[in-house]
Scaffold this motif. Structure first.
Motif, short mmCIF file in Angstrom:
data_model
loop_
_atom_site.label_atom_id
_atom_site.label_comp_id
_atom_site.label_asym_id
_atom_site.label_seq_id
_atom_site.Cartn_x
_atom_site.Cartn_y
_atom_site.Cartn_z
N SER A 241 -55.82 -101.50 90.14
CA SER A 241 -54.84 -100.11 90.29
C SER A 241 -55.63 -98.73 90.21
O SER A 241 -56.00 -97.80 90.73
N LEU A 242 -56.16 -98.81 88.80
CA LEU A 242 -57.62 -97.46 88.21
C LEU A 242 -58.60 -97.32 88.69
O LEU A 242 -59.38 -96.86 88.14
N ALA A 243 -58.76 -99.17 89.35
CA ALA A 243 -60.82 -98.96 89.98
C ALA A 243 -61.25 -97.29 90.52
O ALA A 243 -61.87 -96.94 89.67
N ARG B 63 -58.08 -86.17 80.20
CA ARG B 63 -56.74 -85.24 81.24
C ARG B 63 -56.12 -85.16 82.32
O ARG B 63 -55.70 -85.09 83.14
N ILE B 64 -56.05 -86.82 82.46
CA ILE B 64 -55.07 -87.23 82.93
C ILE B 64 -53.91 -88.57 83.13
O ILE B 64 -53.63 -88.54 81.71
N ILE B 65 -52.54 -87.35 83.36
CA ILE B 65 -51.83 -87.78 83.25
C ILE B 65 -50.65 -88.60 83.95
O ILE B 65 -50.48 -87.94 84.89
N PHE B 66 -50.06 -89.93 83.95
CA PHE B 66 -49.58 -91.02 84.66
C PHE B 66 -48.14 -90.67 84.62
O PHE B 66 -47.22 -91.60 83.74
N ALA C 283 -51.75 -100.86 79.99
CA ALA C 283 -52.87 -100.66 80.04
C ALA C 283 -53.55 -99.75 80.32
O ALA C 283 -54.64 -99.04 79.97
N TYR C 284 -52.71 -98.69 80.76
CA TYR C 284 -53.33 -97.45 81.29
C TYR C 284 -53.80 -96.53 79.97
O TYR C 284 -53.79 -95.96 79.52
N ARG C 285 -52.81 -96.83 78.81
CA ARG C 285 -53.35 -95.76 77.64
C ARG C 285 -54.05 -96.44 77.16
O ARG C 285 -55.27 -96.14 76.37
N ALA C 286 -54.19 -97.78 77.24
CA ALA C 286 -55.71 -98.46 76.57
C ALA C 286 -57.57 -98.03 77.28
O ALA C 286 -57.96 -97.96 77.21
#
Length: 229
Positions: free
Chosen positions: A83-85, A100-103, A122-125
């Motif tokens: 989902s992050l690619a 600088r991106i916050i989900f 996973a997003y934090r990593a």
């Protein structure tokens, strides 16, 4: 997309611009989301992310010090890294650093805690910051906080509304702020519309605020907020 700023009172600056989905004529999110069919959630989420980053670049957000806040539903994310690619590619093209991106995690009342923690971890990593939107003292929200501490928590605007005249709300929010402080989480209060609400929240020590008192969402623009309410 429309963008609504989150203001940092201490720095008298815009902390972040939150991207809010809109229809082509500026229709609100409910009018848009009702047309997202079953099975289309993941593709729609990806399109929203890319649109937010692309429009932020066009509006020169990367040239400022403000962050970009993007809402998402962890329930529709099957593979966190997949989902992050495209997010990574868009951010690199826009020259917007990942930090600088916050989900902001939506649907906090009905979230699957285990899956949400997997996605947020996973997003934090990957170098992104995370937030919990519309926080209220629900079982799911409290369970998540006990197992994973996001960078930010946005307190549900229903707790903010008329907090200056409602002693019970002030006590609830004060207790929640204590939890966040102990867990090293920065609180954000959205939906601030009156000077009374502003005063009550700042008296409680809240430094990141959002709401009509500062600026309304601006359609395909970065709003310039009133930094002193």
């Amino acid at each position: 997309m429309a963008f609504q700023p989150i203001v940092d009172l201490a720095g008298e600056s815009v902390f972040a611009h939150e991207a809010l989905v809109r229809g082509p004529q500026g229709e609100g999110a409910p009018r848009v989301l009702v047309n997202v069919g079953s099975g289309e959630g993941y593709a729609f989420d990806q399109q929203c992310r890319q649109t937010a980053i692309r429009l932020a670049e066009r509006l020169h957000l990367p040239e400022t010090t403000a962050n970009l806040s993007i809402n998402f539903s962890p329930g529709i994310v099957r593979d966190p890294l997949d989902s992050l690619a495209k997010t990574f590619n868009m951010a690199e093209h826009a020259r917007l650093p990942l930090e600088r991106i916050i989900f902001e995690c939506r649907d906090t009342k009905w979230l699957d805690v285990a899956h949400t923690i997997e996605v947020l971890s996973a997003y934090r990593a990957a170098g992104l910051r995370t937030g919990l939107d519309n926080f209220g003292p629900t079982t799911a929200s409290l369970e998540l906080l006990s197992k994973f501490q996001p960078d930010f928590v946005k307190i549900d605007m229903r707790l903010v509304r008329n907090i200056d005249t409602d002693a019970a709300k002030r006590r609830v929010v004060k207790r929640a702020l204590g939890w966040f402080r102990d867990l090293d989480i920065r609180p954000i209060c959205g939906g601030v519309e009156t000077h009374g609400e502003f005063t009550a929240l700042t008296d409680l020590g809240v430094g990141l605020l959002q709401g009509y008192l500062f600026a309304r969402p601006a359609f395909e623009q970065l709003a310039t907020p009133r930094l002193r309410a």
